[in-house]
Design an enzyme around this catalytic site. Structure first.
Site, PDB file in Angstrom:
ATOM      1  N   LYS A 198       0.812  -1.217  -0.106  1.00  0.00           N
ATOM      2  CA  LYS A 198      -0.042  -0.047   0.063  1.00  0.00           C
ATOM      3  C   LYS A 198       1.084   1.125   0.082  1.00  0.00           C
ATOM      4  CE  LYS A 198      -2.497   0.729   3.835  1.00  0.00           C
ATOM      5  NZ  LYS A 198      -2.301   1.901   4.477  1.00  0.00           N
ATOM      6  N   ARG A 254       2.177   6.002  -3.165  1.00  0.00           N
ATOM      7  CA  ARG A 254       3.452   6.911  -3.742  1.00  0.00           C
ATOM      8  C   ARG A 254       3.545   6.995  -5.117  1.00  0.00           C
ATOM      9  NH1 ARG A 254       4.443   5.757   1.391  1.00  0.00           N
ATOM     10  NH2 ARG A 254       6.062   6.870   2.670  1.00  0.00           N
ATOM     11  N   GLY A 304      -5.633   7.647   5.726  1.00  0.00           N
ATOM     12  CA  GLY A 304      -4.733   8.942   6.066  1.00  0.00           C
ATOM     13  C   GLY A 304      -3.527   9.005   5.197  1.00  0.00           C
ATOM     14  N   ARG A 334      -7.584  13.640  13.177  1.00  0.00           N
ATOM     15  CA  ARG A 334      -6.243  13.330  12.466  1.00  0.00           C
ATOM     16  C   ARG A 334      -5.442  14.551  12.297  1.00  0.00           C
ATOM     17  NH1 ARG A 334      -5.877   7.673   9.852  1.00  0.00           N
ATOM     18  NH2 ARG A 334      -3.502   8.045  10.332  1.00  0.00           N
ATOM     19  N   SER A 391       4.708  12.397  11.679  1.00  0.00           N
ATOM     20  CA  SER A 391       4.492  11.217  10.641  1.00  0.00           C
ATOM     21  C   SER A 391       5.302  11.393   9.240  1.00  0.00           C
ATOM     22  CB  SER A 391       3.042  11.152  10.242  1.00  0.00           C
ATOM     23  OG  SER A 391       2.779  10.163   8.978  1.00  0.00           O
ATOM     24  N   SER A 392       5.959  10.336   8.936  1.00  0.00           N
ATOM     25  CA  SER A 392       6.822  10.615   7.620  1.00  0.00           C
ATOM     26  C   SER A 392       5.939  10.764   6.458  1.00  0.00           C
ATOM     27  CB  SER A 392       7.765   9.389   7.616  1.00  0.00           C
ATOM     28  OG  SER A 392       6.856   8.115   7.254  1.00  0.00           O
ATOM     29  N   SER A 439      10.871   7.159  11.385  1.00  0.00           N
ATOM     30  CA  SER A 439      10.332   6.465  10.322  1.00  0.00           C
ATOM     31  C   SER A 439      11.135   6.757   8.963  1.00  0.00           C
ATOM     32  CB  SER A 439       8.911   6.829   9.833  1.00  0.00           C
ATOM     33  OG  SER A 439       8.175   6.346  10.892  1.00  0.00           O
ATOM     34  N   ASP A 453       4.391   0.209  12.399  1.00  0.00           N
ATOM     35  CA  ASP A 453       3.146  -0.327  11.906  1.00  0.00           C
ATOM     36  C   ASP A 453       3.114  -1.788  12.604  1.00  0.00           C
ATOM     37  OD1 ASP A 453       1.762   1.621  11.124  1.00  0.00           O
ATOM     38  OD2 ASP A 453       2.400   1.410   8.840  1.00  0.00           O
ATOM     39  N   ARG A 505      -5.363  -3.019  11.217  1.00  0.00           N
ATOM     40  CA  ARG A 505      -4.236  -3.576  11.874  1.00  0.00           C
ATOM     41  C   ARG A 505      -4.636  -4.294  13.235  1.00  0.00           C
ATOM     42  NH1 ARG A 505      -0.771  -3.162   8.151  1.00  0.00           N
ATOM     43  NH2 ARG A 505      -0.304  -1.256   7.393  1.00  0.00           N
TER      44      ARG A 505
END
Length: 407
Positions: A22, A27, A69, A98, A144-145, A172, A290, A364
């Site tokens: 994913k 990307r 996200g 978020r 967050s990266s 990350s 993760d 998850r």
């Protein structure tokens, strides 16, 4: 949909094709939108990637990315540089909780026009696409990266590229390096020295097929299954020994939890190490947060303790994953404590059976707890959430001999 999971299997044998990553897919979908002569192969069939693809191809003013996200972060940057296009980017109730402010402020530093429709710092956001000429921007390094990757992915199309300074300790790094490696595969020039990343402008790239590696995060559940089995030989495709994905650290992590990984051509085979001497484990997961849920559930199933650190980004995921883990593992009888960035599980041999695991709209949570069915029957609530990243998960468990019934 609530599912009862149970199995009498202790010897796990299967060959499973895992969908494309994913992280890589999303990307590459954005890069394909910027450079339409790229062709993609083995893309993820996850909800997140389908939402991303639909948003990039659509013409609507309101773009709803639901729970995705990654799509929220990447599309914020994409629409900010999409000259002449105006959109409102929104999502699920959880998505509106978020934070997005760090990324919005970085884009505003570059000259982007973004405003908040409701609460400052959170979606929904209104974006008016601009031609961006400024190229110097700074961003906190411990966020967050995905914020960082969002800026890097659109950088080649900016008139002067980007010079991004990361302030503080970087989180990350593998995900940042994945983004840069995909840019390099398209012959886009980049550099990453100290805390400064540069991406140089490139208006066109050569025609190319980009093949997505299978998802290592999805593989984590099979590492857990192998660890909790009596015997296992689980073949997964398609994986590379030199991976762009940070979660390939699973190979080393699970070697300390009784799983050997054998690479052969484009697949890995997970084998249970016979007579392995299990001990409590300590891992810094700053680069791979993760897989924290999978690891702590594995430790519970093995009856060993663990101390996991580097988990501060888990509080802003699909749910507050640290608090969710504390609640659900406690139901199972675990002695667990969490802080803002760490988790400690005390070794215990007892696991409560037929416990209902809440998933908090988090894919998850559902998949990380599923391997415990090798030890005790468990019930996974709202099990359909797996479609966010791994729609075939329950079918693949049935192929391993699990009995899965809807209740």
């Amino acid at each position: 949909m609530n599912l009862l999971l149970q199995t009498s299997q202790s010897d796990l044998q299967a060959q499973i094709a895992v969908t494309g990553s994913k992280s890589e897919t999303n990307r590459l979908l954005l890069l394909q939108a910027l450079f339409p002569n790229i062709t993609l192969a083995n893309t993820s069939n996850s909800d997140d990637s389908e939402v991303m693809q639909k948003a990039l191809k659509g013409k609507e003013e309101i773009v709803d990315i639901h729970h995705a996200g990654t799509a929220m972060r990447f599309l914020t940057a994409y629409f900010a540089v999409n000259e002449g296009r105006e959109v409102v980017l929104t999502g699920s109730q959880r998505m509106t909780e978020r934070p997005i402010k760090v990324l919005v402020e970085a884009l505003q530093q570059l000259g982007a026009q973004i405003s908040y429709e409701k609460e400052e710092g959170y979606p929904p956001i209104r974006i008016k696409g601009q031609k961006i000429t400024a190229n110097k921007v700074s961003i906190p390094a411990n966020v967050s990266s995905q914020y960082i990757s969002a800026l890097l992915l659109v950088a080649p199309k900016l008139q002067n590229g980007i010079e991004l300074t990361l302030v503080g300790e970087i989180t990350s790094i593998p995900y940042i390096k994945m983004t840069l490696a995909l840019l390099n595969d398209l012959n886009i020039q980049t550099s990453f020295e100290g805390n400064v990343i540069k991406v140089y402008p490139k208006q066109e790239v050569e025609t190319k097929v980009m093949t997505v590696e299978s998802d290592w995060s999805s593989a984590s559940y099979f590492f857990s299954l192998a660890a909790l089995s009596n015997e296992a030989s689980i073949a997964l495709s398609s994986y590379k020994e030199t991976s762009l994905q940070g979660d390939s650290a699973l190979v080393e992590i699970y070697s300390k939890m009784g799983v050997e990984t054998h690479f052969e051509e484009n697949k890995i085979t997970l084998v249970k190490t016979p007579n392995f001497n299990f001990e409590s484990v300590n891992f810094d997961l700053n680069n791979t947060p993760d897989i924290a849920q999978t690891i702590v559930v594995t430790c519970l199933g093995l009856g060993i303790g663990c101390h996991l650190t580097g988990l501060h980004t888990l509080k802003i995921k699909e749910t507050d994953r640290l608090e969710a883990l504390r609640i659900e593992l406690t139901k199972l009888g675990a002695n667990i404590s969490v802080t803002n960035d760490s988790l400690t599980l005390v070794a215990s041999k007892e696991i409560n059976s037929n416990v209902k695991i809440a998933t908090y709209n988090d894919h998850r949570m559902a998949m990380a707890f599923a391997p415990l069915a090798l030890k005790v029957p468990i019930i996974v609530e709202n099990a359909e959430v797996v479609s966010k990243s791994y729609p075939d998960f329950w079918n693949d468990l049935e192929n391993l001999g699990f009995q899965i019934s809807e209740i």
